[in-house]
Design a protein around this motif. Structure first.
Motif, PDB file in Angstrom:
ATOM      1  N   THR A  33       0.798  -1.225   0.000  1.00 15.01           N
ATOM      2  CA  THR A  33       0.000   0.000   0.000  1.00 15.01           C
ATOM      3  C   THR A  33       0.833   1.278   0.000  1.00 15.01           C
ATOM      4  OG1 THR A  33      -0.200  -0.180   2.410  1.00 15.01           O
ATOM      5  CG2 THR A  33      -1.973  -1.108   1.086  1.00 15.01           C
ATOM      6  N   GLY A  34       2.149   1.138   0.103  1.00 13.54           N
ATOM      7  CA  GLY A  34       3.002   2.320   0.022  1.00 13.54           C
ATOM      8  C   GLY A  34       3.437   2.663  -1.379  1.00 13.54           C
ATOM      9  N   LEU A  35       3.008   1.861  -2.357  1.00  7.80           N
ATOM     10  CA  LEU A  35       3.451   2.083  -3.733  1.00  7.80           C
ATOM     11  C   LEU A  35       3.017   3.444  -4.269  1.00  7.80           C
ATOM     12  CD1 LEU A  35       2.812  -1.363  -5.479  1.00  7.80           C
ATOM     13  CD2 LEU A  35       5.021  -0.334  -4.906  1.00  7.80           C
ATOM     14  N   GLU A  36       3.963   4.106  -4.942  1.00  7.93           N
ATOM     15  CA  GLU A  36       3.673   5.357  -5.647  1.00  7.93           C
ATOM     16  C   GLU A  36       3.718   5.164  -7.160  1.00  7.93           C
ATOM     17  OE1 GLU A  36       6.175   8.487  -4.225  1.00  7.93           O
ATOM     18  OE2 GLU A  36       5.728   8.048  -2.120  1.00  7.93           O
ATOM     19  N   THR A  37       4.518   4.213  -7.630  1.00  6.75           N
ATOM     20  CA  THR A  37       4.550   3.876  -9.054  1.00  6.75           C
ATOM     21  C   THR A  37       4.449   2.363  -9.202  1.00  6.75           C
ATOM     22  OG1 THR A  37       6.976   3.700  -9.193  1.00  6.75           O
ATOM     23  CG2 THR A  37       6.004   5.875  -9.556  1.00  6.75           C
ATOM     24  N   LEU A  38       3.652   1.936 -10.169  1.00  8.24           N
ATOM     25  CA  LEU A  38       3.438   0.510 -10.419  1.00  8.24           C
ATOM     26  C   LEU A  38       3.411   0.274 -11.923  1.00  8.24           C
ATOM     27  CD1 LEU A  38       2.749  -2.391  -9.596  1.00  8.24           C
ATOM     28  CD2 LEU A  38       0.340  -1.684  -9.422  1.00  8.24           C
ATOM     29  N   VAL A  39       4.333  -0.560 -12.401  1.00  8.79           N
ATOM     30  CA  VAL A  39       4.420  -0.893 -13.820  1.00  8.79           C
ATOM     31  C   VAL A  39       4.017  -2.352 -14.003  1.00  8.79           C
ATOM     32  CG1 VAL A  39       5.923  -1.077 -15.835  1.00  8.79           C
ATOM     33  CG2 VAL A  39       6.252   0.794 -14.194  1.00  8.79           C
ATOM     34  N   LEU A  40       2.914  -2.565 -14.722  1.00  9.31           N
ATOM     35  CA  LEU A  40       2.407  -3.904 -15.024  1.00  9.31           C
ATOM     36  C   LEU A  40       2.298  -4.114 -16.525  1.00  9.31           C
ATOM     37  CD1 LEU A  40      -0.405  -4.062 -12.307  1.00  9.31           C
ATOM     38  CD2 LEU A  40       1.714  -5.400 -12.311  1.00  9.31           C
ATOM     39  N   ALA A  41       3.056  -3.363 -17.281  1.00  8.67           N
ATOM     40  CA  ALA A  41       2.971  -3.395 -18.735  1.00  8.67           C
ATOM     41  C   ALA A  41       3.478  -4.718 -19.302  1.00  8.67           C
ATOM     42  CB  ALA A  41       3.776  -2.246 -19.333  1.00  8.67           C
ATOM     43  N   ASP A  42       2.849  -5.132 -20.425  1.00  9.01           N
ATOM     44  CA  ASP A  42       3.316  -6.269 -21.223  1.00  9.01           C
ATOM     45  C   ASP A  42       3.350  -7.559 -20.399  1.00  9.01           C
ATOM     46  OD1 ASP A  42       4.121  -7.529 -23.498  1.00  9.01           O
ATOM     47  OD2 ASP A  42       5.900  -6.313 -23.818  1.00  9.01           O
ATOM     48  N   ASN A  43       2.216  -7.886 -19.784  1.00  7.29           N
ATOM     49  CA  ASN A  43       2.114  -9.078 -18.942  1.00  7.29           C
ATOM     50  C   ASN A  43       0.952  -9.984 -19.327  1.00  7.29           C
ATOM     51  OD1 ASN A  43       4.129  -9.407 -16.725  1.00  7.29           O
ATOM     52  ND2 ASN A  43       3.596  -7.270 -16.361  1.00  7.29           N
ATOM     53  N   GLN A  44       0.369  -9.792 -20.514  1.00  7.82           N
ATOM     54  CA  GLN A  44      -0.743 -10.622 -20.985  1.00  7.82           C
ATOM     55  C   GLN A  44      -1.924 -10.599 -20.007  1.00  7.82           C
ATOM     56  OE1 GLN A  44       1.168 -14.432 -21.547  1.00  7.82           O
ATOM     57  NE2 GLN A  44       2.272 -13.761 -23.366  1.00  7.82           N
ATOM     58  N   LEU A  45      -2.130  -9.465 -19.383  1.00  8.39           N
ATOM     59  CA  LEU A  45      -3.232  -9.333 -18.419  1.00  8.39           C
ATOM     60  C   LEU A  45      -4.549  -9.151 -19.158  1.00  8.39           C
ATOM     61  CD1 LEU A  45      -1.631  -6.834 -15.852  1.00  8.39           C
ATOM     62  CD2 LEU A  45      -1.626  -9.342 -15.762  1.00  8.39           C
TER      63      LEU A  45
END
Length: 233
Positions: free
Chosen positions: A40-52
């Motif tokens: 919950t402390g995340l300020e940036t989250l990269v989930l790109a290019d993961n077949q989601l």
């Protein structure tokens, strides 16, 4: 709604509130591990290019997010929970997915400054986008947009508008309300008319009309160039 504290508590983790940045680019995830929503402390989250193909409503737990990258996936929808991320101010990347609509609730992201929804399946610009009053840059290239809503004029802080390779034949007169606009990219659209209101945009520096073969030269284009705006055609 369920995406608030009840969902966060149900994860079953003690969150790592010290972590600020998580880069999971191209990890072949298929789905986002629940452990991510516990950070919950995340300020940036990269989930790109993961077949989601989906993102859990648990993303609403990440109240400190300033930047979220969901680009280059297989999403057909985004969760309503995104609307509750009040700290999302910097960047939201949704490009290169299979989106054709966005939740109306996303209009609550009034502090967001950059939105990229390029290379999706939008046939209309979502009304929620026009509610994002803080946008400085909007990228919506490579869709199927046949028109823009009059409400585009609500984006009074917009400096860059990228609409390359859509199906636009004209723009609404309300485009003249974008008094901060510096760049407008209309390349590759089947335009037949542009409103004279564009000529009155006081800060416009670049108007890109390349690969537009259906538009007669606007009579006001010369006056734009005379005051220093570069018009590519």
């Amino acid at each position: 709604m369920l995406y608030k504290s009840t969902i966060c508590a149900s994860i079953g983790f003690m969150p790592d509130t010290s972590a600020a940045h998580l880069n999971l680019w191209k990890k072949r995830l298929g789905r986002v591990p629940d452990s991510v929503w516990a950070q919950t402390g995340l300020e940036t989250l990269v989930l790109a290019d993961n077949q989601l193909s989906e993102v859990s409503e648990q993303i609403g737990c990440l109240k400190k997010l300033r930047m979220l990258d969901l680009g280059h996936n297989q999403l057909t929808r985004v969760p309503d929970a995104l609307a509750g991320l009040d700290g999302l101010t910097d960047f939201l990347y949704l490009h290169d997915n299979r989106l054709s609509s966005l939740p109306l609730s996303l209009g609550r992201l009034t502090r967001l400054r950059y939105l990229n929804i390029s290379d999706n399946a939008f046939e209309a610009l979502p009304e929620s986008v026009c509610g994002m009053a803080g946008l400085i840059e909007l990228r919506a290239s490579g869709n199927r947009l046949a028109a823009l809503p009059e409400s585009i004029g609500q984006l009074s802080r917009l400096r860059e508008l990228h609409l390359r390779d859509n199906w636009l034949t004209s723009l609404p007169d309300s485009i003249g309300a974008l008094r901060e606009l510096r760049q407008m990219d209309l390349r590759g659209n089947p335009l037949t008319h542009l409103p004279a209101a564009i000529a009155a945009l006081p800060r416009l520096e670049k108007l890109d009309l390349r690969w537009v073969t259906t538009l007669a030269p606007p009579p006001w284009a010369d006056s734009l160039e005379a005051r220093g705006c570069v018009v590519y055609r």
